[in-house]
Design a protein around this motif. Sequence first.
Motif, PDB file in Angstrom:
ATOM      1  N   LEU A 167       3.838  68.104  -8.379  1.00  0.00           N
ATOM      2  CA  LEU A 167       3.870  68.145  -9.843  1.00  0.00           C
ATOM      3  C   LEU A 167       5.273  67.773 -10.302  1.00  0.00           C
ATOM      4  O   LEU A 167       6.248  68.476 -10.005  1.00  0.00           O
ATOM      5  N   ASP A 168       5.365  66.628 -11.012  1.00  0.00           N
ATOM      6  CA  ASP A 168       6.681  66.137 -11.431  1.00  0.00           C
ATOM      7  C   ASP A 168       6.982  66.640 -12.848  1.00  0.00           C
ATOM      8  O   ASP A 168       6.470  66.097 -13.820  1.00  0.00           O
ATOM      9  N   GLU A 169       7.775  67.668 -12.934  1.00  0.00           N
ATOM     10  CA  GLU A 169       8.144  68.320 -14.203  1.00  0.00           C
ATOM     11  C   GLU A 169       6.900  68.615 -15.062  1.00  0.00           C
ATOM     12  O   GLU A 169       6.786  68.155 -16.197  1.00  0.00           O
ATOM     13  N   PRO A 170       5.990  69.424 -14.502  1.00  0.00           N
ATOM     14  CA  PRO A 170       4.700  69.614 -15.177  1.00  0.00           C
ATOM     15  C   PRO A 170       4.787  70.432 -16.456  1.00  0.00           C
ATOM     16  O   PRO A 170       3.890  70.367 -17.279  1.00  0.00           O
ATOM     17  N   LYS A 180      14.334  62.386  -7.940  1.00  0.00           N
ATOM     18  CA  LYS A 180      13.208  63.321  -7.760  1.00  0.00           C
ATOM     19  C   LYS A 180      11.855  62.617  -7.887  1.00  0.00           C
ATOM     20  O   LYS A 180      10.970  62.801  -7.048  1.00  0.00           O
ATOM     21  N   SER A 181      11.698  61.795  -8.954  1.00  0.00           N
ATOM     22  CA  SER A 181      10.403  61.129  -9.150  1.00  0.00           C
ATOM     23  C   SER A 181      10.180  60.071  -8.075  1.00  0.00           C
ATOM     24  O   SER A 181       9.048  59.842  -7.644  1.00  0.00           O
ATOM     25  N   THR A 182      11.260  59.458  -7.617  1.00  0.00           N
ATOM     26  CA  THR A 182      11.164  58.494  -6.519  1.00  0.00           C
ATOM     27  C   THR A 182      10.642  59.192  -5.268  1.00  0.00           C
ATOM     28  O   THR A 182       9.730  58.707  -4.586  1.00  0.00           O
ATOM     29  N   PHE A 227       2.118  62.647 -12.378  1.00  0.00           N
ATOM     30  CA  PHE A 227       3.316  61.928 -12.820  1.00  0.00           C
ATOM     31  C   PHE A 227       4.069  62.710 -13.896  1.00  0.00           C
ATOM     32  O   PHE A 227       3.491  63.512 -14.630  1.00  0.00           O
ATOM     33  N   GLN A 228       5.344  62.393 -13.992  1.00  0.00           N
ATOM     34  CA  GLN A 228       6.193  63.026 -15.002  1.00  0.00           C
ATOM     35  C   GLN A 228       5.657  62.723 -16.407  1.00  0.00           C
ATOM     36  O   GLN A 228       5.628  63.590 -17.262  1.00  0.00           O
ATOM     37  N   ASP A 229       5.219  61.464 -16.622  1.00  0.00           N
ATOM     38  CA  ASP A 229       4.703  61.075 -17.928  1.00  0.00           C
ATOM     39  C   ASP A 229       3.180  60.991 -17.845  1.00  0.00           C
ATOM     40  O   ASP A 229       2.646  60.114 -17.170  1.00  0.00           O
TER      41      ASP A 229
HETATM   42 MG   LIG Z   1      11.852  62.143 -12.766  1.00  0.00          MG
END
Ligand SMILES: [Mg+2]
Length: 261
Positions: free
Chosen positions: A155-158, A40-42, A80-82
């Motif tokens: 939005l990556d796991e916001p 997913k993040s990729t 980003f997720q982080d």
């Molecule tokens: Mg991810």
Amino acid sequence: MIELRHVSLSYAGTEVLKDVSLEIRPGEIVALMGPNASGKSTLARILDGLLIPGSGECVVDGVSTKDDPLNARLQVGLVFQDPDDQVVSRRVSDDVAFGPLNIGAPDVEARVADALKTLGIEHLADRDIQTLSGGQKQLVAIAGVLAMRPAYIVLDEPTAMLDQDGTGLIMQAVAAAKSAGKGVLLITHDPDIMGAADRILVLKDGRIASYNAIAPTDADIELPGLARFWNRLGERGIKVDRPQLTVDGTVEVLCQLKPKA
Ligand SMILES: [Mg+2]
Ligand SMILES: Nc1ncnc2c1ncn2[C@@H]1O[C@H](COP(=O)(O)OP(=O)(O)OP(=O)(O)O)[C@@H](O)[C@H]1O
């Protein structure tokens, strides 16, 4: 429109995304779910031109990221997720201003004020980011992307670090983005926010496994609790529609069920 056309991507010989095609259109909210390490993040990094597919292409409003990754970076705002990956300045307002300053926006102050207000964090403007809580950092990272006023937002796991209030603010911002004609991709496991999506995609082992989380064709896909619950009720003939994927929608329907005589 953002289009992924038959996108594959490998890290050091290991294929992470395999022939993925999808579209994110202006004015729609697409949710993307999938197990850990499914890519997913990729995929998110491909959408904004940070990663270029090994084969296939990512096309943003007609321009391939292969030809012009900077165009994608400007049109597609990626959170980003982080949130620590996103921080560039110490002071919150400087951090949110960084992107707009970089593109020479004439109205940086207004953009920063707007973004902080949208996310209810005006009171954090002068704080040192490193002293913020995880959830507060997450909101600052999102404010930084909103201040860029991109055509698309990823939005990556916001909401991973956010409580109900923080989640509510993000979802209001997402709804406002949709009304303003922006396309939004929400990577999430949170069934509460999935209810806001126009479409739900599932990524599994690097492939899009299903276009419909309510009735997945692939039984291996791990659906979030509420989606599984609605699936089961659907099998018993109780009408299922997307708003009911939220906790509130579910409670509403349960309250209307008549007890058996
Ligand atoms: Mg991810
Ligand atoms: N820079 C990298 N170099 C090598 N492998 C990587 C790199 N980035 C990611 N991977 C690997 O690619 C796979 C997909 O990672 P990715 O971060 O896209 O998954 P994800 O679906 O976002 O997972 P999560 O739900 O945990 O956030 C994982 O196996 C991960 O270890």
